[in-house]
Design a protein around this motif. Structure first.
Motif, PDB file in Angstrom:
ATOM      1  N   GLN A  52     -44.417-144.294 -89.411  1.00 57.24           N
ATOM      2  CA  GLN A  52     -43.203-143.781 -88.874  1.00 57.24           C
ATOM      3  C   GLN A  52     -42.543-144.653 -88.148  1.00 57.24           C
ATOM      4  OE1 GLN A  52     -42.743-140.137 -89.162  1.00 57.24           O
ATOM      5  NE2 GLN A  52     -44.109-140.429 -90.687  1.00 57.24           N
ATOM      6  N   VAL A  53     -41.546-145.299 -88.808  1.00 59.67           N
ATOM      7  CA  VAL A  53     -40.884-146.265 -88.458  1.00 59.67           C
ATOM      8  C   VAL A  53     -39.457-145.848 -88.162  1.00 59.67           C
ATOM      9  CG1 VAL A  53     -39.666-148.915 -88.820  1.00 59.67           C
ATOM     10  CG2 VAL A  53     -41.954-148.153 -89.702  1.00 59.67           C
ATOM     11  N   PRO A  54     -38.688-145.986 -86.918  1.00 60.94           N
ATOM     12  CA  PRO A  54     -37.598-145.262 -86.502  1.00 60.94           C
ATOM     13  C   PRO A  54     -36.578-145.947 -87.431  1.00 60.94           C
ATOM     14  CG  PRO A  54     -38.539-146.125 -84.690  1.00 60.94           C
ATOM     15  CD  PRO A  54     -39.282-146.555 -85.714  1.00 60.94           C
ATOM     16  N   SER A  55     -35.667-145.296 -88.126  1.00 58.82           N
ATOM     17  CA  SER A  55     -34.693-145.527 -89.064  1.00 58.82           C
ATOM     18  C   SER A  55     -33.458-144.546 -89.079  1.00 58.82           C
ATOM     19  CB  SER A  55     -35.166-145.812 -90.413  1.00 58.82           C
ATOM     20  OG  SER A  55     -34.179-146.121 -91.358  1.00 58.82           O
ATOM     21  N   ILE A  56     -32.163-144.882 -89.563  1.00 53.49           N
ATOM     22  CA  ILE A  56     -31.083-144.068 -89.648  1.00 53.49           C
ATOM     23  C   ILE A  56     -31.360-143.649 -91.084  1.00 53.49           C
ATOM     24  CG2 ILE A  56     -29.783-145.764 -88.343  1.00 53.49           C
ATOM     25  CD1 ILE A  56     -28.299-146.577 -90.816  1.00 53.49           C
ATOM     26  N   GLN A  57     -31.905-143.987 -91.836  1.00 53.17           N
ATOM     27  CA  GLN A  57     -32.410-143.689 -93.322  1.00 53.17           C
ATOM     28  C   GLN A  57     -33.217-142.430 -93.607  1.00 53.17           C
ATOM     29  OE1 GLN A  57     -33.951-146.156 -96.462  1.00 53.17           O
ATOM     30  NE2 GLN A  57     -31.994-146.156 -97.581  1.00 53.17           N
ATOM     31  N   ARG A  58     -32.696-141.554 -94.380  1.00 55.42           N
ATOM     32  CA  ARG A  58     -33.773-140.454 -95.037  1.00 55.42           C
ATOM     33  C   ARG A  58     -34.787-140.891 -95.729  1.00 55.42           C
ATOM     34  NH1 ARG A  58     -31.899-134.977 -94.312  1.00 55.42           N
ATOM     35  NH2 ARG A  58     -30.696-135.265 -92.402  1.00 55.42           N
ATOM     36  N   ARG A  59     -36.184-140.262 -95.688  1.00 58.05           N
ATOM     37  CA  ARG A  59     -37.095-140.760 -96.756  1.00 58.05           C
ATOM     38  C   ARG A  59     -36.632-140.804 -98.183  1.00 58.05           C
ATOM     39  NH1 ARG A  59     -42.009-137.331 -93.999  1.00 58.05           N
ATOM     40  NH2 ARG A  59     -41.150-135.886 -95.377  1.00 58.05           N
ATOM     41  N   TRP A  60     -37.117-141.607 -98.812  1.00 53.21           N
ATOM     42  CA  TRP A  60     -36.890-141.787-100.412  1.00 53.21           C
ATOM     43  C   TRP A  60     -37.859-142.306-101.132  1.00 53.21           C
ATOM     44  CZ3 TRP A  60     -35.602-146.529-102.787  1.00 53.21           C
ATOM     45  CH2 TRP A  60     -35.242-147.390-102.039  1.00 53.21           C
ATOM     46  N   THR A  74     -29.890-134.228-103.880  1.00 52.23           N
ATOM     47  CA  THR A  74     -28.957-134.157-102.551  1.00 52.23           C
ATOM     48  C   THR A  74     -29.289-135.615-101.613  1.00 52.23           C
ATOM     49  OG1 THR A  74     -29.633-131.868-102.180  1.00 52.23           O
ATOM     50  CG2 THR A  74     -28.841-132.993-100.299  1.00 52.23           C
ATOM     51  N   CYS A  75     -30.636-135.958-101.443  1.00 49.58           N
ATOM     52  CA  CYS A  75     -30.867-137.006-100.762  1.00 49.58           C
ATOM     53  C   CYS A  75     -32.108-137.802-101.417  1.00 49.58           C
ATOM     54  CB  CYS A  75     -30.813-136.886 -99.259  1.00 49.58           C
ATOM     55  SG  CYS A  75     -29.523-136.575 -98.475  1.00 49.58           S
ATOM     56  N   ASN A  76     -32.633-137.461-102.562  1.00 45.48           N
ATOM     57  CA  ASN A  76     -33.690-138.157-103.166  1.00 45.48           C
ATOM     58  C   ASN A  76     -34.851-137.659-103.289  1.00 45.48           C
ATOM     59  OD1 ASN A  76     -35.965-140.292-103.948  1.00 45.48           O
ATOM     60  ND2 ASN A  76     -33.965-141.535-103.980  1.00 45.48           N
ATOM     61  N   TRP A  77     -36.182-137.886-103.389  1.00 44.62           N
ATOM     62  CA  TRP A  77     -37.234-137.137-103.773  1.00 44.62           C
ATOM     63  C   TRP A  77     -37.865-136.081-102.490  1.00 44.62           C
ATOM     64  CZ3 TRP A  77     -38.548-136.171-108.468  1.00 44.62           C
ATOM     65  CH2 TRP A  77     -38.398-137.251-109.330  1.00 44.62           C
ATOM     66  N   ASP A  78     -37.625-136.780-101.137  1.00 43.51           N
ATOM     67  CA  ASP A  78     -37.816-136.090 -99.988  1.00 43.51           C
ATOM     68  C   ASP A  78     -36.659-135.878 -99.200  1.00 43.51           C
ATOM     69  OD1 ASP A  78     -38.812-136.188 -97.128  1.00 43.51           O
ATOM     70  OD2 ASP A  78     -40.373-135.590 -98.227  1.00 43.51           O
ATOM     71  N   GLY A  79     -36.222-136.785 -98.922  1.00 44.16           N
ATOM     72  CA  GLY A  79     -34.785-136.672 -98.210  1.00 44.16           C
ATOM     73  C   GLY A  79     -34.685-135.941 -96.964  1.00 44.16           C
ATOM     74  N   THR A  80     -35.714-136.026 -96.110  1.00 43.37           N
ATOM     75  CA  THR A  80     -35.777-135.429 -94.780  1.00 43.37           C
ATOM     76  C   THR A  80     -35.843-136.580 -93.988  1.00 43.37           C
ATOM     77  OG1 THR A  80     -38.167-135.300 -95.066  1.00 43.37           O
ATOM     78  CG2 THR A  80     -36.839-133.199 -95.516  1.00 43.37           C
ATOM     79  N   ALA A  81     -35.540-136.178 -92.787  1.00 43.70           N
ATOM     80  CA  ALA A  81     -35.396-137.269 -91.638  1.00 43.70           C
ATOM     81  C   ALA A  81     -36.907-137.667 -90.959  1.00 43.70           C
ATOM     82  CB  ALA A  81     -34.923-136.742 -90.279  1.00 43.70           C
ATOM     83  N   THR A  82     -37.068-138.926 -90.767  1.00 45.09           N
ATOM     84  CA  THR A  82     -38.463-139.098 -90.275  1.00 45.09           C
ATOM     85  C   THR A  82     -38.570-138.774 -88.858  1.00 45.09           C
ATOM     86  OG1 THR A  82     -37.537-141.321 -89.471  1.00 45.09           O
ATOM     87  CG2 THR A  82     -38.493-141.380 -91.697  1.00 45.09           C
TER      88      THR A  82
END
Length: 529
Positions: A52-60, A74-82
């Protein structure tokens, strides 16, 4: 002898080399690393607890999306926020740059393997004070940037701006920069970067989303005329997505960049591809120039045709069938061409020797193949194959790449050559398939049968044959015809760009540069004396 060029668009790169995405961002001058989730291959090898690394990017996931109706659009295979997600602050009107970095530089030095297709950027306003619980569904996305063909492009073969921005040259690749619309209302937003690799069928969509916090004094929000949904906006039949049909009329294009490694699989016939509607007409006794490249659509003579030290033989087979557009490759095959191996006295290992793939590199991806003059007229499949041996030292390591062409042969005689079957012609233990080419070898046994007497062979390391094989240009001119109307519901312009808020690089449809173009004649007969 007359010659015909058939362009083969086989992707000869390994899975990891051909996939990837945005790995870091520059937002208003500040640097932000992407999430590490892409390293976990969410589609094929999910694990329960990545770091769990803080990031502005959604998981992909680094695999592309192929299905335009999938929620992964929408936002790739998972696309949810970390769990520890961030929002990068940026003043409306300022720039964000996405960088498509390679996360395996020691294995695959090329930052981005694709160069055919557009880059697009969309945004969506998140409800409330955070994007963490927002899934991006519905008509919420508005386009803020798009790049397509380079100004010097003469036709849809390019060059495309994607290659210049995402692939490294003498300096690091600059990435794709887009301005946030300057009058946009402050708040939390998702930004969705999308690269479309158009030279495969279906196209490959590389999508990543990141979270932004927009500041400024703007008050504008996009009207419904500028909003789109993912999935929902694109359709398989959109002219701007069905582009691979323009590269060929009779080839069964590979669906993915993966090699076939199981010689007992039915995929070894035609790369798992079923028939297409078109057929190419040839005359028995004619020479056909088959063209093979490591990236679909990239026919540049300035790029290695088969890169990555994928040394190995090149074989071409034919199969007599009732209907080339529906044949499944289960009928018998006979070999009509081979270019295999020759010893290089100056080399220290087989890596340094002469191989069929090295000849393809020297001849702009082209090889002259003679259609036997005595075979019966009718429909045939022609199967062009590269066997890459760079990791063939263990069973299952050889990588086979093939494309099948649907031919109608006229003229000829009544010969019926002896055949072999695929699968069946090769075994995993064949000395030409299970081999360590990183050591010196004194001989090489090409797998499969001998070349039929009416076919052709080339000695590895010899000069490019006369005619099309020795050419240094990338093929005949292509006719372009514009279709659709500005702002229409098809192709790449199915969503208007949000221009009144400062959408970047958009001044309306350019009929000469738009993706909604139809190319004709790429595989018309190019005859040379």
């Amino acid at each position: 002898m007359k010659s015909q060029i058939i362009a083969s668009l086989v992707a000869l790169v390994s899975t990891a080399a051909a996939h990837g995405g945005v790995c870091h961002y520059t937002v208003d001058g500040a640097e932000y690393n992407g999430t590490l989730w892409h390293l976990w291959d969410l589609e094929n090898n999910p694990i329960s607890d990545p770091p769990q690394v803080p990031s502005i990017q959604r998981r992909w996931d680094f695999n592309p999306v192929f299905d335009v109706t999938s929620g992964n659009m929408t936002c790739n295979w998972d696309g949810t926020a970390t769990a520890s997600s961030l929002h990068a602050p940026i003043l409306a009107g300022n720039n964000i740059t996405a960088h498509w970095d390679n996360f395996m530089p020691d294995v695959f030095p090329n930052v981005w393997p694709h160069s055919i297709g557009p880059i697009l950027a969309y945004m969506a306003a998140c409800p409330g004070d955070s994007c963490e619980g927002f899934d991006g569904s519905g008509d919420v996305w508005f386009k803020i940037g798009q790049l397509g063909l380079s100004p010097e492009a003469e036709d849809l073969r390019g060059p495309w701006q994607q290659g210049g921005l995402l692939q490294p040259g003498a300096v690091s690749a600059p990435g794709y920069t887009v301005a946030i619309p300057k009058n946009l209302k402050p708040g939390k937003y998702l930004i969705r970067h999308e690269v479309i690799m158009l030279a495969s069928r279906p196209p490959q969509f590389y999508i990543e989303c990141a979270q932004l916090s927009i500041t400024g004094n703007g008050t504008a929000t996009p009207s419904s005329d500028y909003l789109a949904s993912f999935p929902g906006t694109y359709k398989d039949e959109d002219p701007g997505l069905a582009m691979s049909q323009w590269w060929s009329t009779c080839v069964r294009l590979p669906a993915t960049n993966n090699p076939v490694t199981n010689v007992l699989s039915n995929d070894i016939r035609c790369n798992g591809r079923s028939g297409v509607s078109g057929k190419c007409s040839v005359v028995a006794g004619q020479t056909v120039t088959v063209e093979m490249h490591q990236q679909n659509g990239d026919r540049s003579c300035g790029t290695e045709a088969i890169g990555g030290a994928h040394w190995g033989p090149v074989n071409v087979y034919m199969s007599k069938v009732a209907d080339a557009s529906t044949a499944d490759g289960s009928t018998g095959w006979f070999k009509v061409h081979e270019d295999t191996w020759a010893k290089n006295p100056a080399g220290s290992s087989a890596d340094d020797d002469w191989w069929g793939t090295r000849d393809l590199n020297n001849c702009c991806g082209r090889m002259n193949v003679k259609i036997p003059s005595d075979i019966a007229a009718g429909d045939y499949l022609l199967r062009a194959e590269v066997i890459a041996l760079h990791v063939a030292g263990s069973s299952g390591g050889a990588q086979l790449y093939m494309s099948c062409y649907q031919l109608v042969v006229s003229g000829g005689g009544s010969a019926s050559p002896a055949t072999v079957n695929f699968p069946g012609a090769y075994a995993a233990s064949d000395p030409g398939i299970l081999i360590n080419i990183h050591a010196a070898i004194s001989s090489y046994v090409n797998p499969g049968p001998a070349v039929y007497a009416g076919g052709s062979s080339k000695v590895a390391g010899s000069a490019c044959s006369a005619g099309a094989e020795a050419g240094t240009t990338t093929g005949p001119a292509v006719t372009q015809t514009a279709t659709g109307t500005p702002g229409g519901g098809d192709g790449s312009c199915s969503v208007a760009q949000y221009q009144q808020c400062g959408g970047q690089d958009y001044t309306g449809h350019d009929k000469s540069r738009e993706l909604m173009l139809i190319m004709e004649g790429l595989l018309e007969l190019q005859r040379v004396k």
